[in-house]
Structure formats: structure tokens, C-alpha cells
Design a protein around this motif. Structure first.
Motif, PDB file in Angstrom:
ATOM      1  N   GLN A  46       0.827  -1.209   0.000  1.00  0.00           N
ATOM      2  CA  GLN A  46       0.000   0.000   0.000  1.00  0.00           C
ATOM      3  C   GLN A  46       0.860   1.258   0.000  1.00  0.00           C
ATOM      4  O   GLN A  46       0.596   2.214  -0.740  1.00  0.00           O
ATOM      5  CB  GLN A  46      -0.913  -0.008   1.231  1.00  0.00           C
ATOM      6  N   GLU A  47       1.907   1.260   0.807  1.00  0.00           N
ATOM      7  CA  GLU A  47       2.780   2.432   0.905  1.00  0.00           C
ATOM      8  C   GLU A  47       3.471   2.716  -0.424  1.00  0.00           C
ATOM      9  O   GLU A  47       3.531   3.872  -0.881  1.00  0.00           O
ATOM     10  CB  GLU A  47       3.818   2.196   1.999  1.00  0.00           C
ATOM     11  N   GLN A  48       3.997   1.679  -1.071  1.00  0.00           N
ATOM     12  CA  GLN A  48       4.690   1.879  -2.349  1.00  0.00           C
ATOM     13  C   GLN A  48       3.716   2.304  -3.448  1.00  0.00           C
ATOM     14  O   GLN A  48       4.072   3.096  -4.325  1.00  0.00           O
ATOM     15  CB  GLN A  48       5.417   0.595  -2.749  1.00  0.00           C
ATOM     16  N   LEU A  49       2.491   1.782  -3.403  1.00  0.00           N
ATOM     17  CA  LEU A  49       1.492   2.186  -4.382  1.00  0.00           C
ATOM     18  C   LEU A  49       1.184   3.675  -4.257  1.00  0.00           C
ATOM     19  O   LEU A  49       1.218   4.418  -5.254  1.00  0.00           O
ATOM     20  CB  LEU A  49       0.211   1.362  -4.184  1.00  0.00           C
ATOM     21  N   VAL A  50       0.890   4.100  -3.024  1.00  0.00           N
ATOM     22  CA  VAL A  50       0.449   5.482  -2.800  1.00  0.00           C
ATOM     23  C   VAL A  50       1.598   6.473  -2.961  1.00  0.00           C
ATOM     24  O   VAL A  50       1.443   7.535  -3.577  1.00  0.00           O
ATOM     25  CB  VAL A  50      -0.191   5.609  -1.400  1.00  0.00           C
ATOM     26  N   GLU A  51       2.771   6.137  -2.406  1.00  0.00           N
ATOM     27  CA  GLU A  51       3.856   7.113  -2.351  1.00  0.00           C
ATOM     28  C   GLU A  51       4.808   7.066  -3.550  1.00  0.00           C
ATOM     29  O   GLU A  51       5.555   8.018  -3.777  1.00  0.00           O
ATOM     30  CB  GLU A  51       4.659   6.920  -1.055  1.00  0.00           C
ATOM     31  N   GLU A  52       4.773   5.954  -4.295  1.00  0.00           N
ATOM     32  CA  GLU A  52       5.747   5.839  -5.386  1.00  0.00           C
ATOM     33  C   GLU A  52       5.104   5.619  -6.758  1.00  0.00           C
ATOM     34  O   GLU A  52       5.388   6.355  -7.703  1.00  0.00           O
ATOM     35  CB  GLU A  52       6.726   4.696  -5.066  1.00  0.00           C
ATOM     36  N   VAL A  53       4.237   4.606  -6.869  1.00  0.00           N
ATOM     37  CA  VAL A  53       3.688   4.272  -8.179  1.00  0.00           C
ATOM     38  C   VAL A  53       2.721   5.352  -8.674  1.00  0.00           C
ATOM     39  O   VAL A  53       2.784   5.766  -9.841  1.00  0.00           O
ATOM     40  CB  VAL A  53       2.981   2.901  -8.140  1.00  0.00           C
ATOM     41  N   ILE A  54       1.830   5.821  -7.801  1.00  0.00           N
ATOM     42  CA  ILE A  54       0.848   6.838  -8.224  1.00  0.00           C
ATOM     43  C   ILE A  54       1.531   8.121  -8.699  1.00  0.00           C
ATOM     44  O   ILE A  54       1.213   8.621  -9.793  1.00  0.00           O
ATOM     45  CB  ILE A  54      -0.159   7.116  -7.085  1.00  0.00           C
ATOM     46  N   PRO A  55       2.514   8.678  -7.959  1.00  0.00           N
ATOM     47  CA  PRO A  55       3.204   9.871  -8.494  1.00  0.00           C
ATOM     48  C   PRO A  55       4.005   9.561  -9.761  1.00  0.00           C
ATOM     49  O   PRO A  55       4.076  10.403 -10.668  1.00  0.00           O
ATOM     50  CB  PRO A  55       4.130  10.283  -7.339  1.00  0.00           C
TER      51      PRO A  55
END
Length: 411
Positions: free
Chosen positions: A339-348
Motif C-alpha cells: 500500500q505504501e509503495q502504491l500510494v507514495e511511489e507508483v501513483i506519483p
């Protein structure tokens, strides 16, 4: 040898119960063989007694010796939470299970004893992230660890919630938001268990509420748009979890279930995965591997095989966190990390909708499945939702071939 029947004087066997010619009784019927006696149980192991004369459905009662009187006579208590069984073998197995993980049936059990016994009942029933939350909540509760269960009341639990501390990396932390909720949940469950084994007769944890200050956002999952899916496919090599997102979009796993997938449950030859958590309908279900993600699953499988990982999805620890957690250690991918990597890395990185969360791949699968006209029962079987229809749920066998034919309707 042959003898003469006293009634008809015909020859009959001396072992016959009655004359086969006239029916005259020659000797009384043999009494049934005596019941086999069970081997005496070892001293201190427990007692199994059969209650006769009451026509009980479960006549075998199990008791344990918890102490002795001043005169030396044993003090016994029924096994908890269940003390009566239909057969001797069931009663014996219950005793064996108790001795594998014994707990104090007297009123002298400490909270640490209670926690140690209770946590073994949760393993295999909840995922590893939930167990981790239990452990953290228990670490904050150090002030009640050595207290007797019967002596712990509401002020003691509130003291842990308000003033409990743990030390991580030299930093002293106090409970915040989710941790407070986790502590309250843990106390509820611990004392539910204590009541079930008759250590206490009231669950004080359920008689108070806490205000954590945490406001849970409404559950509103959002499917990825076709444009976002195209972006994910076009950039699948740009981030380590983009393939996970796509695998989720074409299989419907909950993120926690996806992170728990074991290598032994991936069958590339048959083209399916086995796993699932949370609900009875979701546990141990079979999910076909959609042709579009087969190469992604295969690549993950070969990578995990080379790393000797028991899990399909894993990561490498980037920095040391104490002697037991060294840098470079192989770790299972966690839902929180996903969840953290999705929100903080992949989405941006890909300029995706910032409202996306970890469950959105699951909603994307169901949305695509509905649009493709997949059978509703197939969708529920794949995503692990309860099927109300009795005929389908109980009396209908569905093959992997059928599930594959349905899931492949998604383009």
C-alpha cells in the motif's frame, strides 16, 4: 462333534445354539465379550470417565488436576473450553492437544500466560499482519503482563492505552491512533477467551470504549480506468510492484491474500493459484491465472525460486534494524508495504488517480468481469465471496476448466 437333539432326536453340532431341524434351544446365547479396557493414563496427564445411565450424547468427561487439598486429595476441574466428548478417542485427543499447549485452569493464570495460550489459537486463522498488530499491542501492555487475569480491571487496561511505551531503534513510542484501536481489540479478544475457559466470568474490556482520534475514511474502492491499466502495462518494468498491481487486477486477490501466496500453491502447469484469507468462502480457493498475467506470475515464480523464498512476493531489507533484522535479509512482502509503495511511489510516478488504494485492483477485476459477462457464481468463487444459492454453494461442483473459460472472457 455331533449330538442328538432332545426334542427331535436329530443329529446337530454340539456348538449349535438351537436345533436347525426343530428350533429347540440347546444352550443359552453367548454373552457379548466384555468391553476392552483402556490403558491407564499417566500420572498428572488427566482423567477420562464415562458417565453411564443418563443416555448422554457425549458421555466421556475430561478433567485435569489443578492442585491438592491440605489432606492431599486432588482438586480437579473440567477441561476448557470443551469437557464432554462422544467417544473415548476424542476425549483422549483433547487431552493430548491440551498438553501440547497447556494453560492454567486455576485462577492463578497471569496475563502473559493467557496471551501465550490465546495467540496459538489465532495462528493459521488470521494473516501475519494481524498477528504483528497483536504483538505490537501486547508490547505496549507490559504493565499488566505479570498481573493475574482475575486482578486486571478497566483502570489497568486504560493505563496501558494512555501510558504504555515501546522502544524501537532507541526511540520511545507511545500508542497512537491505530495502535490504540489494536490494543482495545486485543483486550476484548483476550478476555473473551478467558471467559470461555472460565478463568473469569466477566469481560471488563468490553465495558469501556476508547477515543483514538483516528477517523477511518469511508470504504470507497475505485477501479483503475482503461487508460490507467494501459499506463501500468506500458511501465511494468519501471517499479517493483507494478506487476503485482496487474496480477491483482486480473485475479481479484485481496492485497493481504496476494502477499500471503506461497510458492507451493502456485501451479504453473495447471495454470492456477491457491490461497485466500478472511472468510470461509475465501480461504483455500483456486484462482485461474489469466493469460495476460501468466508471464508476470511465471517471472515472479522463477525469481522467488532463485532466491529460495517460500512466498511468491518478497522484498529485500534495505537497511539494518538490529542484529535480528540485518540489511539484505529476505522478507515477505507485506500489505502495508504494498500500500505504501502504491500510494507514495507508483501513483506519483505514473500520475495515477491519487485516491487509489491497495484494494482497487480487486475492484478492477470484478468490474472487468461484470463487463465481460462472466458468470456471477464464477466471480464469487474467484474473489471468495459468499454464495447464498444453496444449490450452487453445496451441490454444484465447478471445475478449473470452467473457471478458466470464464476468466478468459476478460480481454
Amino acid at each position: 462333534m455331533l449330538i442328538l437333539c432332545p426334542e427331535c432326536e436329530m443329529q446337530v453340532s454340539d456348538k449349535a445354539v438351537s436345533c436347525p431341524h426343530c428350533g429347540y434351544p440347546l444352550r443359552s446365547k453367548q454373552s457379548p465379550p466384555p468391553k476392552k479396557k483402556h490403558m491407564r493414563l499417566p500420572n498428572g496427564f488427566g482423567q477420562i470417565c464415562e458417565i453411564r445411565g443418563h443416555n448422554l450424547r457425549k458421555p466421556f468427561r475430561v478433567t485435569l488436576t489443578v492442585g491438592r487439598t491440605n489432606e492431599g486429595k486432588p482438586i480437579t476441574k473440567p477441561l476448557r473450553p470443551v469437557a464432554y466428548f462422544e467417544t473415548y478417542n476424542e476425549a483422549y485427543q483433547a487431552l493430548v492437544k491440551y498438553h501440547a499447549h497447556p494453560f492454567d485452569l486455576s485462577n492463578n493464570m497471569t496475563m502473559q500466560d493467557l496471551y501465550d495460550v490465546w495467540i496459538t489459537t489465532r495462528k493459521g486463522k488470521v494473516d501475519s499482519s494481524t498477528l504483528a498488530r497483536y504483538r505490537t499491542a501486547w508490547s505496549y501492555s507490559e504493565s499488566i503482563h505479570n498481573m493475574l487475569v482475575r486482578d486486571v480491571h478497566i483502570p489497568d487496561m486504560l493505563n496501558c492505552i494512555e501510558h504504555g511505551t515501546i522502544t524501537i531503534g532507541g526511540e520511545v513510542r507511545t500508542p497512537k491512533n491505530n495502535s490504540i484501536n489494536s490494543m482495545k481489540t486485543l483486550y476484548n479478544l483476550l478476555f473473551d477467551y478467558a471467559v470461555s475457559i472460565e478463568i473469569v466470568d466477566k469481560n471488563y474490556a468490553r465495558l469501556f470504549n476508547v477515543e483514538s482520534g483516528y477517523v477511518r475514511s469511508p470504504t470507497c474502492h475505485m477501479a483503475y480506468t482503461s487508460e490507467e491499466l494501459d499506463l501500468l502495462w506500458a511501465n511494468v518494468d519501471k517499479h517493483p510492484i507494478i506487476d503485482m498491481i496487474l496480477i491483482q487486477c486480473y485475479s481479484g486477490w485481496r492485497p493481504g491474500e496476494m502477499c500471503e501466496l506461497l510458492m507451493k500453491d502456485i501451479d504453473l502447469e495447471r495454470g492456477c493459484m491457491m490461497g485466500g484469507l478472511k472468510t470461509k468462502a475465501g480461504i483455500n480457493r483456486t484462482v485461474p491465472i489469466h493469460p495476460r498475467i501468466f508471464h508476470l506470475v511465471k517471472a515472479r515464480y522463477e525469481k522467488a525460486l532463485a532466491a529460495n523464498s517460500p512466498y511468491l512476493f518478497f522484498s529485500i531489507r534495505m537497511k539494518s534494524n538490529g542484529p535480528t533484522r540485518p540489511k539484505g535479509e529476505l522478507m515477505q512482502m507485506r500489505y502495508s508495504a504494498f500500500q505504501e509503495q502504491l500510494v507514495e511511489e507508483v501513483i506519483p510516478l505514473l500520475s495515477l488517480n491519487p485516491a487509489h488504494k491497495g484494494h482497487d485492483g480487486r475492484k478492477t477485476f470484478v468490474t472487468m468481469a461484470k463487463a465481460a459477462g462472466i458468470d456471477d457464481f464464477a466471480i464469487k468463487r474467484i474473489v471468495g465471496h459468499y454464495i447464498k444459492d444453496l444449490t450452487e454453494r453445496v451441490y454444484t461442483e465447478r471445475s478449473l476448466k470452467w473457471l478458466k473459460s470464464e476468466i478468459e472472457k476478460i480481454p
